[in-house]
Write an enzyme that holds these catalytic residues in place. Structure first.
Site: not given
Ligand code: F6R
Ligand code: MG
Ligand code: MG
Length: 366
Positions: A11, A52, A91, A229, A232
């Site tokens: 991503d 994304d 983004y 984290y 994901k």
């Protein structure tokens, strides 16, 4: 002829929010890979996206974890980030590029990788699965059904070459160790592990007969790489089909059931994994629902013939409709578990801060 299939994804920014990759990103990535194909480094490639995540599907003769191939993927992600994502202020531009410079293998640097070297058979059908807004453990359920459940894969019962069963290589993502388990004799042990999708992840599967590679999945955990984290790690995997392996239709069959996976909004919820065509591979409702696309290819001397967009088919309408119904039901739970994940699985949490703030206001209960 031995060929290597490397699927490397990241991503690196999207429109709008975490919804979808844009055509300019796909074009810039293709331009880069085309140069590598012309130079002979790549045999062939296909660039696509799910949600994304930008997906580079590449074939070559260099074997797995090859520095030149991984560097090509890294440079492609950097190039697209610089020329498109940052320029258009997409983004999360460069989001998954966690390292400052290439260090030999993209696996530990943020992108997800599923790759394997294998002898190309007389005919080599392959299905590539790519998911967004979920984690590698999302493959556990369908991969088990494809390679170990006779109610899904008829070949386990009626094809001599599949009848002996399979070997599952399962990774403990917390300890970075793997174990090989055999089905059907160790099926319950396999399920005891992979039922815990956050910790045990199927890395690869072989058919016992001829030790034929059947499937490879990405198992990198961005959370563990970064020490916290950071998103994901939307997974990819590929499955080889036919002639001693599950048929393409058996490989697609589990996705008729939109099983629940971890991820969705802020990587902190459960949701149904909805099978969609590439044209519908963009995340919307509550940043989802989590989506999976499947591209079918035939390899021809390393060339990627295809793809065929396998879920672009009314046969999956019912699964999509069921997924939407489940999504609706789950969202009515708002912030309540189990629709929201438990504290240790959440990508975002304010619990510690809230507890700290309220520390002095907790009284001993009688
Ligand atoms: C989940 C995901 C999104 C974001 C959410 C908030 O994997 O990517 O659901 O977590 O849109 O994003 P930020 O924190 O970037 O505003
Ligand atoms: Mg994103
Ligand atoms: Mg994603």
């Amino acid at each position: 002829m031995k060929v290597t299939l490397s699927i490397i994804k990241a991503d690196i920014g999207s429109l709008a929010g975490h919804s979808t990759v844009i055509p300019e990103q796909l074009q810039e990535a293709s331009n880069k890979l085309l140069v590598a194909k012309k130079s002979g480094l790549l045999t062939d490639f296909h660039v696509t996206h799910v949600g994304d995540d930008l997906e580079l599907i590449m074939t070559h003769l260099k074997g797995i974890e090859n520095k030149e191939i991984h560097e090509l993927a890294w440079d492609t992600f950097i190039h697209v980030t610089e020329t498109v994502s940052k320029r258009l202020k997409l983004y999360g531009a460069g989001q998954d590029l966690l390292a400052t410079a290439f260090s030999g293998n993209v696996k530990a640097m943020g992108p997800g990788v599923a790759e394997a070297e294998f002898e190309e058979r007389i005919s080599e059908p392959i299905v590539v699965f790519m998911a967004d807004k979920t984690e590698p453990g999302a493959w556990n359920h369908p991969l088990y059904r494809i390679f170990a459940d006779p109610f899904c894969t008829a070949g386990l019962v009626i094809d001599e070459d599949l009848h002996d069963g399979c070997i599952f290589r399962i990774m403990d993502v917390h300890k970075n160790t793997t174990v090989d388990l055999r089905t059907p004799e160790e099926s319950y042990d396999v399920l005891a592990l992979i039922g815990n999708t956050g910790r045990f992840v199927i890395q690869s599967i072989f058919s016992k007969k001829n030790n034929l590679l059947g499937a490879v999945a990405s198992t990198s955990k961005l959370s563990l790489i970064a020490g916290k984290y950071v998103g994901k790690d939307d997974p990819v995997c590929f499955v080889r089909a036919q002639h001693g392996l599950p048929a393409v239709g058996e490989i697609l069959e589990p996705f008729a059931f939109p099983h629940l996976v971890a991820g969705w909004m802020r990587g902190s919820h459960i949701g149904p994994l909805m099978p969609v065509s590439i044209k519908n591979a963009k995340c919307t409702r509550f940043d989802g629902p989590p989506r999976v696309s499947a591209l079918g290819f035939q390899l021809a001397n390393g060339m990627l013939v295809g793809p065929s967009d396998m879920f672009d088919d009314p046969a999956y309408d019912l699964a999509r409709s069921k997924a939407n119904e489940i999504a609706d039901y789950l969202r009515r739970h708002g912030p309540f578990m189990p629709a929201r994940l438990g504290a240790e699985e959440m990508e975002y949490t304010t619990l510690k801060k809230v507890l700290d703030k309220l520390k002095t206001r907790f009284n001993k209960s009688n």
